[in-house]
Design a protein around this motif. Structure first.
Motif, mmCIF file in Angstrom:
data_model
loop_
_atom_site.group_PDB
_atom_site.id
_atom_site.type_symbol
_atom_site.label_atom_id
_atom_site.label_comp_id
_atom_site.label_asym_id
_atom_site.label_seq_id
_atom_site.Cartn_x
_atom_site.Cartn_y
_atom_site.Cartn_z
ATOM 1 N N VAL A 256 -9.491 9.028 -18.485
ATOM 2 C CA VAL A 256 -8.774 9.867 -17.673
ATOM 3 C C VAL A 256 -8.633 9.373 -16.418
ATOM 4 O O VAL A 256 -9.887 9.062 -15.752
ATOM 5 N N GLU A 257 -7.542 9.059 -15.609
ATOM 6 C CA GLU A 257 -7.605 8.627 -14.508
ATOM 7 C C GLU A 257 -7.355 9.626 -13.570
ATOM 8 O O GLU A 257 -6.862 10.794 -13.823
ATOM 9 N N SER A 258 -7.653 9.481 -12.111
ATOM 10 C CA SER A 258 -7.672 10.376 -11.102
ATOM 11 C C SER A 258 -7.773 9.642 -9.874
ATOM 12 O O SER A 258 -7.825 8.501 -9.779
ATOM 13 N N GLY A 259 -7.237 10.316 -8.724
ATOM 14 C CA GLY A 259 -7.249 9.551 -7.408
ATOM 15 C C GLY A 259 -5.805 9.238 -6.737
ATOM 16 O O GLY A 259 -5.688 9.046 -5.836
ATOM 17 N N GLY A 260 -4.771 9.621 -7.673
ATOM 18 C CA GLY A 260 -3.223 9.237 -7.150
ATOM 19 C C GLY A 260 -3.184 10.143 -6.107
ATOM 20 O O GLY A 260 -3.700 10.941 -5.801
ATOM 21 N N GLY A 261 -1.828 9.830 -5.591
ATOM 22 C CA GLY A 261 -1.613 10.718 -4.500
ATOM 23 C C GLY A 261 -0.168 9.933 -3.628
ATOM 24 O O GLY A 261 0.214 8.986 -3.757
ATOM 25 N N GLN A 262 -0.146 10.625 -2.405
ATOM 26 C CA GLN A 262 1.011 10.191 -1.717
ATOM 27 C C GLN A 262 0.445 9.748 -0.312
ATOM 28 O O GLN A 262 -0.252 10.413 0.304
ATOM 29 N N VAL A 263 0.704 8.403 -0.030
ATOM 30 C CA VAL A 263 0.114 7.751 1.268
ATOM 31 C C VAL A 263 1.242 7.065 2.027
ATOM 32 O O VAL A 263 2.255 6.550 1.494
ATOM 33 N N GLN A 264 0.970 6.822 3.212
ATOM 34 C CA GLN A 264 2.048 5.925 3.992
ATOM 35 C C GLN A 264 1.523 4.483 3.812
ATOM 36 O O GLN A 264 0.570 4.114 3.443
ATOM 37 N N SER A 265 2.634 4.089 4.041
ATOM 38 C CA SER A 265 2.475 2.322 4.149
ATOM 39 C C SER A 265 1.321 1.805 4.832
ATOM 40 O O SER A 265 1.207 2.363 6.063
ATOM 41 N N GLY A 266 0.568 0.720 4.410
ATOM 42 C CA GLY A 266 -0.657 0.436 4.980
ATOM 43 C C GLY A 266 -1.999 1.374 4.653
ATOM 44 O O GLY A 266 -3.175 0.875 5.110
ATOM 45 N N GLY A 267 -1.737 2.461 4.090
ATOM 46 C CA GLY A 267 -2.856 3.304 3.756
ATOM 47 C C GLY A 267 -3.675 2.814 2.510
ATOM 48 O O GLY A 267 -3.363 1.783 1.963
ATOM 49 N N SER A 268 -4.578 3.637 1.986
ATOM 50 C CA SER A 268 -5.581 3.396 0.920
ATOM 51 C C SER A 268 -5.786 4.395 0.190
ATOM 52 O O SER A 268 -5.538 5.446 0.372
#
Length: 122
Positions: free
Chosen positions: A3-15
């Motif tokens: 089971v994966e988790s932790g994805g999301g939306q970030v801006q370029s250069g983010g982590s």
């Protein structure tokens, strides 16, 4: 099961940090773990692996120096630390496992998670 988790939306250069939690595996430390990703309209590609034989880590050129794969201190976990994210990193990310020897191609892996979406905006 993975089971994966932790994805999301970030801006370029983010982590982001992706997690992979395994259940039903005995001797998890002897499994090779791979992180793969699939962007819309593209084939699934391997980006990072950790060997089940010696815990060596390996990276695709596209992520080398930006992503780090590691087994978690907690049992039956693995992580993908992603820094300096770029819009071209946008994809669904999957963790996968196979016994001992790591392979770079998806077909070589026996166990897969459901994936987690990563979206990087410019």
């Amino acid at each position: 099961q993975l089971v994966e988790s932790g994805g999301g939306q970030v801006q370029s250069g983010g982590s982001l940090r992706l997690s992979c939690v395994a259940s039903g595996f005995s001797s998890w430390d002897y499994y090779a773990i791979g992180w793969f990703r699939q962007a819309p309209g593209k084939e699934r590609e391997g980006i990072s692996w950790v060997s089940g034989s010696d815990d060596s880590t390996h990276y695709a050129d596209s992520v080398k120096g930006r992503f780090t794969i590691r087994r978690g201190a907690a049992k039956n976990t693995a992580y993908l630390l992603m820094n300096s994210l770029k819009p071209e990193d946008t994809a669904v990310y999957f963790c996968a496992a196979r016994r001992v020897i790591f392979k770079t191609t998806p077909d070589e892996y026996d166990y897969w998670g459901q994936g987690t979406q990563v979206t990087v905006s410019s």
